[in-house]
Each structure stands twice: as structure tokens, then as C-alpha cells.
Write an enzyme that holds these catalytic residues in place. Structure first.
Site, mmCIF file in Angstrom:
data_model
loop_
_atom_site.group_PDB
_atom_site.id
_atom_site.type_symbol
_atom_site.label_atom_id
_atom_site.label_comp_id
_atom_site.label_asym_id
_atom_site.label_seq_id
_atom_site.Cartn_x
_atom_site.Cartn_y
_atom_site.Cartn_z
ATOM 1 N N ASP A 128 0.859 -1.191 0.000
ATOM 2 C CA ASP A 128 0.000 0.000 0.000
ATOM 3 C C ASP A 128 0.893 1.239 0.000
ATOM 4 O O ASP A 128 1.940 1.248 0.657
ATOM 5 C CB ASP A 128 -0.901 -0.010 1.267
ATOM 6 C CG ASP A 128 -2.145 0.855 1.131
ATOM 7 O OD1 ASP A 128 -2.005 2.056 0.859
ATOM 8 O OD2 ASP A 128 -3.249 0.315 1.315
ATOM 9 N N PHE A 130 -7.102 -4.449 -4.094
ATOM 10 C CA PHE A 130 -7.965 -3.356 -3.646
ATOM 11 C C PHE A 130 -7.438 -2.002 -4.103
ATOM 12 O O PHE A 130 -8.205 -1.036 -4.161
ATOM 13 C CB PHE A 130 -8.010 -3.289 -2.106
ATOM 14 C CG PHE A 130 -8.574 -4.495 -1.429
ATOM 15 C CD1 PHE A 130 -9.939 -4.708 -1.406
ATOM 16 C CD2 PHE A 130 -7.743 -5.412 -0.804
ATOM 17 C CE1 PHE A 130 -10.473 -5.814 -0.764
ATOM 18 C CE2 PHE A 130 -8.267 -6.515 -0.160
ATOM 19 C CZ PHE A 130 -9.626 -6.721 -0.138
ATOM 20 N N SER A 175 -17.038 -3.217 -8.989
ATOM 21 C CA SER A 175 -18.112 -2.445 -8.356
ATOM 22 C C SER A 175 -19.402 -2.641 -9.137
ATOM 23 O O SER A 175 -19.379 -2.808 -10.372
ATOM 24 C CB SER A 175 -17.720 -0.970 -8.376
ATOM 25 O OG SER A 175 -18.826 -0.172 -8.035
ATOM 26 N N THR A 214 -21.139 -0.442 -9.930
ATOM 27 C CA THR A 214 -21.211 0.724 -10.807
ATOM 28 C C THR A 214 -20.951 0.335 -12.279
ATOM 29 O O THR A 214 -21.319 1.080 -13.183
ATOM 30 C CB THR A 214 -20.238 1.809 -10.293
ATOM 31 O OG1 THR A 214 -20.603 3.065 -10.811
ATOM 32 C CG2 THR A 214 -18.806 1.532 -10.621
ATOM 33 N N TYR A 245 -14.655 6.616 -13.210
ATOM 34 C CA TYR A 245 -14.339 5.610 -12.187
ATOM 35 C C TYR A 245 -14.924 4.250 -12.590
ATOM 36 O O TYR A 245 -14.233 3.227 -12.586
ATOM 37 C CB TYR A 245 -14.899 6.050 -10.826
ATOM 38 C CG TYR A 245 -14.941 4.940 -9.809
ATOM 39 C CD1 TYR A 245 -13.773 4.420 -9.269
ATOM 40 C CD2 TYR A 245 -16.153 4.363 -9.399
ATOM 41 C CE1 TYR A 245 -13.809 3.375 -8.347
ATOM 42 C CE2 TYR A 245 -16.200 3.333 -8.486
ATOM 43 C CZ TYR A 245 -15.023 2.841 -7.962
ATOM 44 O OH TYR A 245 -15.067 1.799 -7.052
ATOM 45 N N LYS A 298 -13.189 0.343 -13.757
ATOM 46 C CA LYS A 298 -13.533 -0.997 -13.248
ATOM 47 C C LYS A 298 -13.911 -1.912 -14.414
ATOM 48 O O LYS A 298 -13.522 -3.077 -14.472
ATOM 49 C CB LYS A 298 -14.690 -0.907 -12.239
ATOM 50 C CG LYS A 298 -14.334 -0.150 -10.967
ATOM 51 C CD LYS A 298 -13.305 -0.904 -10.136
ATOM 52 C CE LYS A 298 -12.818 -0.138 -8.953
ATOM 53 N NZ LYS A 298 -11.675 -0.745 -8.268
ATOM 54 N N TYR A 358 -18.903 -5.243 -5.842
ATOM 55 C CA TYR A 358 -19.485 -4.829 -4.565
ATOM 56 C C TYR A 358 -20.665 -3.901 -4.797
ATOM 57 O O TYR A 358 -20.603 -3.014 -5.644
ATOM 58 C CB TYR A 358 -18.509 -4.016 -3.708
ATOM 59 C CG TYR A 358 -17.112 -4.490 -3.535
ATOM 60 C CD1 TYR A 358 -16.738 -5.826 -3.680
ATOM 61 C CD2 TYR A 358 -16.119 -3.570 -3.181
ATOM 62 C CE1 TYR A 358 -15.414 -6.223 -3.486
ATOM 63 C CE2 TYR A 358 -14.807 -3.949 -2.981
ATOM 64 C CZ TYR A 358 -14.460 -5.276 -3.144
ATOM 65 O OH TYR A 358 -13.153 -5.638 -2.947
ATOM 66 N N ASN A 402 -23.034 -1.621 -1.874
ATOM 67 C CA ASN A 402 -22.634 -0.456 -1.056
ATOM 68 C C ASN A 402 -22.064 -0.892 0.294
ATOM 69 O O ASN A 402 -22.825 -1.081 1.247
ATOM 70 C CB ASN A 402 -23.838 0.476 -0.852
ATOM 71 C CG ASN A 402 -24.209 1.213 -2.121
ATOM 72 O OD1 ASN A 402 -24.493 0.595 -3.141
ATOM 73 N ND2 ASN A 402 -24.196 2.523 -2.077
ATOM 74 N N VAL A 460 -30.472 15.091 2.260
ATOM 75 C CA VAL A 460 -31.007 13.904 1.567
ATOM 76 C C VAL A 460 -31.188 14.295 0.102
ATOM 77 O O VAL A 460 -31.975 15.204 -0.214
ATOM 78 C CB VAL A 460 -32.347 13.451 2.198
ATOM 79 C CG1 VAL A 460 -32.962 12.316 1.399
ATOM 80 C CG2 VAL A 460 -32.152 13.066 3.655
ATOM 81 N N ARG A 504 -30.624 1.595 -2.012
ATOM 82 C CA ARG A 504 -29.356 0.914 -2.309
ATOM 83 C C ARG A 504 -29.288 -0.412 -1.567
ATOM 84 O O ARG A 504 -29.996 -0.626 -0.589
ATOM 85 C CB ARG A 504 -28.162 1.772 -1.835
ATOM 86 C CG ARG A 504 -28.013 3.109 -2.537
ATOM 87 C CD ARG A 504 -27.607 2.949 -3.995
ATOM 88 N NE ARG A 504 -27.432 4.226 -4.661
ATOM 89 C CZ ARG A 504 -28.401 4.905 -5.275
ATOM 90 N NH1 ARG A 504 -29.633 4.425 -5.300
ATOM 91 N NH2 ARG A 504 -28.140 6.047 -5.884
ATOM 92 N N ARG A 564 -28.981 14.383 -6.521
ATOM 93 C CA ARG A 564 -27.567 14.508 -6.899
ATOM 94 C C ARG A 564 -27.437 14.030 -8.346
ATOM 95 O O ARG A 564 -27.951 12.953 -8.698
ATOM 96 C CB ARG A 564 -26.715 13.648 -5.958
ATOM 97 C CG ARG A 564 -25.230 13.675 -6.237
ATOM 98 C CD ARG A 564 -24.430 12.965 -5.147
ATOM 99 N NE ARG A 564 -24.687 11.542 -5.077
ATOM 100 C CZ ARG A 564 -24.098 10.707 -4.210
ATOM 101 N NH1 ARG A 564 -23.221 11.159 -3.330
ATOM 102 N NH2 ARG A 564 -24.385 9.428 -4.207
#
Ligand code: NAD
Ligand code: UD1
Length: 339
Positions: free
Chosen positions: A31, A80, A124, A126, A148, A152, A176, A178, A216, A230, A291
Site C-alpha cells: 500500500d 484493492f 463495483s 457501478t 471511475y 472498473k 461490490y 454499497n 437527503v 441501495r 444529486r
């Protein structure tokens, strides 16, 4: 087994490190601490009473990653190390492609030099982009909507070709959903550098008094209470999924993409209520505009993980909130609380 963890000091890496050490594997963490603290590693060593190798290095440093792999001779690498902020990736896409895609190429080249043929990769959900149907299964089309997510997706394609090039190569692509929460000890957890982008760390910081209130993002989605839904997954369950993937990679070859989620959708307000009960604190909030780029609702079909890894989630939203609160209240400023 000999397990090499890139990014092993980070949020998910440190929880996986703890899990893997408790299963008696030999471990090396690699790392550069660009988004983590060495303190996390010290705490894992103390919690497990186990030692492990640590190399401070950048995966982009080809000579160093190669030599580290040759020296350690891993049976499997869990990868990771990567940058993960969606907003930042739209501002600095080249940095994201360099770190996440070129970083993986440097790692794979090093693995070839060291004769290591197995990798578990942090992908992810995503990669799916806008849902064509729900829940997402692994056959859902892949169409990431930001740099991003593209990194992936590109790494998944690279790993697929890498596996096709040699029948002995194995890649497990863990998608993954969340990840939230912390280890039950409250000694390790998520420690964002700046104002948190993600919901759970933001809520935790409101509860502990570091932030005034939660915004929110959107109250007019077509969901049961109008707020975004989610699939939250406890980071300890996620760490156990990695341990199962390491075992799986030992006995199989080829490339497998696997969803790592619970299959349950929870809204922003569900999480706020669960956190209030877990912490006994009020969470003031205000509903504001949506958002940009957010999806109303997404959650996993986790059947494949159960079928091929023998893994499924064991912890619910209340466990996630209790553990996040335990970590946050014991370490109000994250790992810097001790300084
Ligand atoms: P994190 O930032 O806490 O951990 C990443 C670790 O990698 C950090 O310790 C960082 O210092 C290290 N690192 C980054 N670039 C490096 C480099 N070039 N060389 C060496 N080390 C480097 O993030 P996390 O939440 O633990 O995520 C781990 C992985 O899982 C990432 O690849 C991320 O994209 C992926 N992921 C995370 C989430 C999430 O919500 N946390 C969701 C889906 C996928
Ligand atoms: C984000 C990332 C995604 C990553 C995932 C897991 C984006 C667009 N996507 O997804 O790539 O894989 O994290 O870490 O950033 N929310 C609020 N207020 C807040 C923060 C969030 O209402 O202050 C809401 C969001 O609108 C969403 C939900 O909470 O409905 C979860 O948000 P977040 O934790 O950021 O995760 P994702 O958006 O799912």
C-alpha cells in the site's frame, strides 16, 4: 495460502486483512498509504495477534511491485488498490485511468514475473450503469456512466483476456454493492479524508456532531418513501466474501464475475431511522435536490455468490449502523483521533 493484498490498509482491505489472518494465511500488504493510515495495520496486528509483511509502495512502481511479488511468492493476489471517488474521476479522468487501469497492468506484469496466476479484483456494481431490470444479475449489460466506473469495466475486460490467454489463470471479479459499517471491535472502520461523499460516513459524522445535518439528495424518486434505494452490505460480510473467493480461486481457473450484495434495498430514510435507533442520537436532515448521476434504486441478485462461493450476507442494516456508530463514537476523527 500466501495472500498478497494491494491496498490492504484501506477500508475494505483492512477488514479483509483481519479476516484472512484469522484463517491462518500468510499475508503481505502492499500500500502507498495515499488514502489510508499505517495505524489501521497496527490495529489489525493487535486484534489478531498475528504478524504480516508490509511494503510501502505504489502499484505503479513497476520495479517495486514486481520485486515484492517475486520476494513474497503469493498463491493469490487480492487487488484493492485504486482510487474510488466518482466525482473526482470526472474531474481527473487521466489520474483514474493511470492509477486503476495502468496500476492493474503493472500488477499483472509483476504477477507473471513471480508466477502467480490468481487474482481477486475489487470491482463495483457501478459497472452496470442504469438498470435495464432489477435486481441486477451478472448477465445485466455493462454500461458505466463515469470514468471511475469505466476503469472498473476496463480492468474486468483485461482480466477476462488474461484468463483466456492461459488456462491456469484465474480472476474473481467481485462486484461490490454499497459497503458500510465496521469491525465489531470498533478498532477499524471507514475514515474518509474530507467531507464524506457517501451516505453512511456522512450520517455517522452528523451523529457524532462533526456535521450539522444530512442533505437527503432527492425525495421524489419512485421508491417506497421517495428517497434513493441501495443494497448496503456490512464490510465484515464483504471481507468474508473475499476469504471465500480466495478459497474458490485456489480450486478453479477462468474468469468469474460475482455480485457481492444482500439482495435487499434500503432507502436513505430507512438508513437514517436504523442509525437513530443504533446510536440513540438524532440525525437532523433536510431533503434537497437530487444529486446528478444518481439512480433511483439498485440492488443485487446475490444468488451466484451463494452458489459458487457458498457465501451470503449474515448482517442486517441494524448491525451495519451499530458497528458504524461504535467505530465513529470511539474514533470521532477516525485514525487521527489518537494524534
Ligand atoms: P480505500 O481508499 O479505503 O482503500 C484503497 C487502498 O489502496 C488505500 O489504502 C490506498 O492508500 C491504496 N492505494 C490507492 N492507490 C494505490 C496505489 N497506486 N498503489 C498502492 N496503494 C494504493 O478504498 P476501499 O473503500 O477500501 O476500496 C477498495 C477497493 O474497492 C477500491 O478498488 C474501490 O474502487 C473498490 N470499491 C469500493 C467500494 C466502496 O464503496 N468502498 C465500492 C465498490 C468498489
Ligand atoms: C456511490 C458511487 C458508486 C460506488 C458506491 C459505493 C456515485 C454516483 N456512485 O454510490 O460508484 O460504488 O458509492 O461506495 O457516487 N445520499 C444522500 N446524502 C448524502 C450522500 C448520499 O442522500 O450526503 C444518498 C444518495 O443519493 C443515494 C444513497 O444516499 O441515494 C447512497 O449514496 P452513496 O453512499 O453515495 O452511494 P451510491 O450513490 O450508491
Amino acid at each position: 495460502m500466501r495472500v498478497f493484498l494491494t491496498g490492504g490498509a484501506g477500508y475494505i482491505g483492512s477488514h479483509t486483512l483481519l479476516e484472512v489472518l484469522s484463517q491462518d494465511h500468510q499475508v503481505c500488504v502492499y500500500d502507498d498509504f495515499s488514502n489510508s493510515e499505517p495505524e489501521a495495520l497496527k490495529r489489525v496486528a493487535k486484534l489478531t495477534n498475528r504478524s504480516f509483511d508490509t511494503v510501502e509502495g505504489d502499484v505503479l512502481d513497476r520495479a517495486k511491485i514486481q520485486q515484492s511479488l517475486i520476494d513474497f511468492k503469493p498463491d493469490v493476489v487480492v487487488h484493492f488498490a485504486g482510487k474510488k471517488a466518482v466525482g473526482e474521476s470526472t474531474e481527473k479522468p487521466l489520474m483514474y485511468y493511470r492509477n486503476n487501469v495502468d496500476g492493474t497492468l503493472a500488477l499483472l506484469e509483476g504477477m507473471e514475473a513471480a508466477g502467480c496466476k490468481r487474482i481477486v479484483f475489487s470491482s463495483s456494481a457501478t459497472v452496470y450503469g442504469e438498470p435495464h431490470y432489477l435486481p441486477y444479475d451478472e448477465h445485466h449489460p455493462l454500461a458505466p456512466t463515469n470514468p471511475y466506473g469505466m476503469t472498473k469495466y476496463m480492468v474486468e475486460l483485461i482480466l477476462k483476456d488474461w484468463c483466456a490467454s492461459n488456462v491456469k489463470n484465474t480472476a474473481v471479479l467481485l462486484r461490490y454493492f454499497n459497503p458500510v459499517g465496521a469491525h465489531e471491535s470498533g478498532e477499524i472502520g471507514e475514515d474518509p479524508n474530507d467531507i464524506p461523499n457517501n451516505l453512511m460516513p456522512f450520517v455517522s459524522q452528523v451523529a457524532v456532531g462533526r456535521r450539522e445535518k444530512l442533505s437527503v439528495f432527492g425525495g421524489d424518486y419512485e421508491t417506497h418513501d421517495g428517497t434513493g434505494v441501495r443494497d448496503y452490505i456490512h464490510v465484515v460480510d464483504l471481507a468474508k466474501a473475499h476469504a471465500a473467493a480466495i478459497q474458490f480461486a485456489d480450486g478453479h481457473s477462468g474468469c468469474e464475475a460475482i455480485n457481492v450484495g444482500s439482495g435487499q434495498g434500503s432507502s436513505v430514510l430507512d438508513l437514517v431511522e436504523a442509525f437513530k435507533s443504533a446510536s440513540g442520537r438524532d440525525i437532523p436532515y433536510e431533503v434537497v435536490a437530487r444529486r446528478a448521476g444518481d439512480i433511483a434504486e439498485f440492488y443485487a441478485d446475490p444468488t451466484k455468490a451463494d452458489k459458487i462461493l457458498g457465501w451470503k450476507t449474515e448482517r442486517n442494516l441494524s448491525d451495519m449502523c451499530k458497528s458504524a456508530w461504535n467505530w465513529q463514537s470511539r474514533n470521532p476523527k477516525g485514525y487521527n483521533s489518537i494524534k
